[in-house]
Scaffold this motif. Structure first.
Motif, short mmCIF file in Angstrom:
data_model
loop_
_atom_site.label_atom_id
_atom_site.label_comp_id
_atom_site.label_asym_id
_atom_site.label_seq_id
_atom_site.Cartn_x
_atom_site.Cartn_y
_atom_site.Cartn_z
N SER A 85 28.60 32.14 2.16
CA SER A 85 27.67 32.65 3.17
C SER A 85 27.29 34.10 2.87
CB SER A 85 28.26 32.52 4.57
OG SER A 85 29.43 33.27 4.71
N ARG B 230 24.58 33.90 0.27
CA ARG B 230 23.31 33.45 0.84
C ARG B 230 22.68 34.51 1.75
NH1 ARG B 230 26.20 28.27 2.60
NH2 ARG B 230 26.14 27.03 0.71
N GLU C 205 24.03 35.46 4.76
CA GLU C 205 24.26 35.07 6.13
C GLU C 205 25.29 36.00 6.77
OE1 GLU C 205 23.61 30.27 5.60
OE2 GLU C 205 25.63 31.06 5.78
N GLU D 152 27.82 36.13 10.06
CA GLU D 152 28.40 35.24 11.06
C GLU D 152 28.46 35.93 12.42
OE1 GLU D 152 32.71 33.41 11.63
OE2 GLU D 152 31.62 32.51 9.95
N GLU E 182 21.03 35.01 19.87
CA GLU E 182 20.67 35.11 18.45
C GLU E 182 19.41 35.95 18.26
OE1 GLU E 182 19.69 32.21 14.66
OE2 GLU E 182 20.05 31.34 16.63
N SER F 59 19.55 39.53 16.37
CA SER F 59 18.86 39.59 15.07
C SER F 59 17.93 40.79 14.99
CB SER F 59 18.08 38.30 14.83
OG SER F 59 17.04 38.16 15.75
N LYS G 82 18.73 39.45 6.29
CA LYS G 82 19.91 38.60 6.45
C LYS G 82 19.69 37.62 7.59
CE LYS G 82 23.18 41.54 4.28
NZ LYS G 82 24.56 41.75 4.07
N LYS G 83 20.37 36.49 7.50
CA LYS G 83 20.26 35.44 8.51
C LYS G 83 21.52 35.41 9.35
CE LYS G 83 18.50 32.80 4.85
NZ LYS G 83 18.79 31.67 4.03
N LEU G 84 21.35 35.08 10.62
CA LEU G 84 22.49 34.94 11.51
C LEU G 84 22.98 33.50 11.50
CD1 LEU G 84 21.77 36.96 14.75
CD2 LEU G 84 23.56 37.33 13.10
N LYS G 85 24.28 33.35 11.46
CA LYS G 85 24.91 32.04 11.55
C LYS G 85 25.76 32.07 12.82
CE LYS G 85 28.30 29.18 9.19
NZ LYS G 85 29.21 29.13 8.04
#
Length: 101
Positions: free
Chosen positions: A19, A22, A24, A26, A44, A48, A57-60
């Motif tokens: 992660s 990628r 991500e 968390e 979220e 974000s 970056k992406k939130l998981k």
């Protein structure tokens, strides 16, 4: 070679590495009762846009349920923790009361 017991930890750490690769981040949301998808989506969206998530970056989102917190939320993102739970507020009030006596 009698190392089957460490397989779960190895898989967990591999997931953390993947992660990070990628991009991500968390976001762990702990509540006393299960949250619906609408509330999780609002959290979220709000987080974000904050400074806690780096550019690109992406939130998981990982929801957790812990009835011991009695109410409110505990939000963990990266190495930061925001504790808005009822149990922590009660602990602070109890500490204030015992310190003044």
């Amino acid at each position: 070679n009698n190392r089957l017991s460490v397989l779960e930890g190895v898989c967990e750490k591999f997931g953390v590495l993947m992660s990070a690769f990628r991009g991500e981040v968390e976001l762990t949301v702990t509540s006393a009762a299960p949250l619906d998808a609408k509330v999780l989506k609002q959290l979220e969206t709000a987080i974000s846009k904050s400074q806690y998530v780096g550019q690109g970056k992406k939130l998981k989102v990982v929801p957790k349920v812990n009835p011991d917190i009695r109410g409110g939320l505990i939000v963990e993102i990266g190495d930061r923790t925001i504790d808005l739970s009822v149990s922590s507020k009660m602990a602070k009030m109890n500490k204030l009361l015992t310190d003044t006596l």
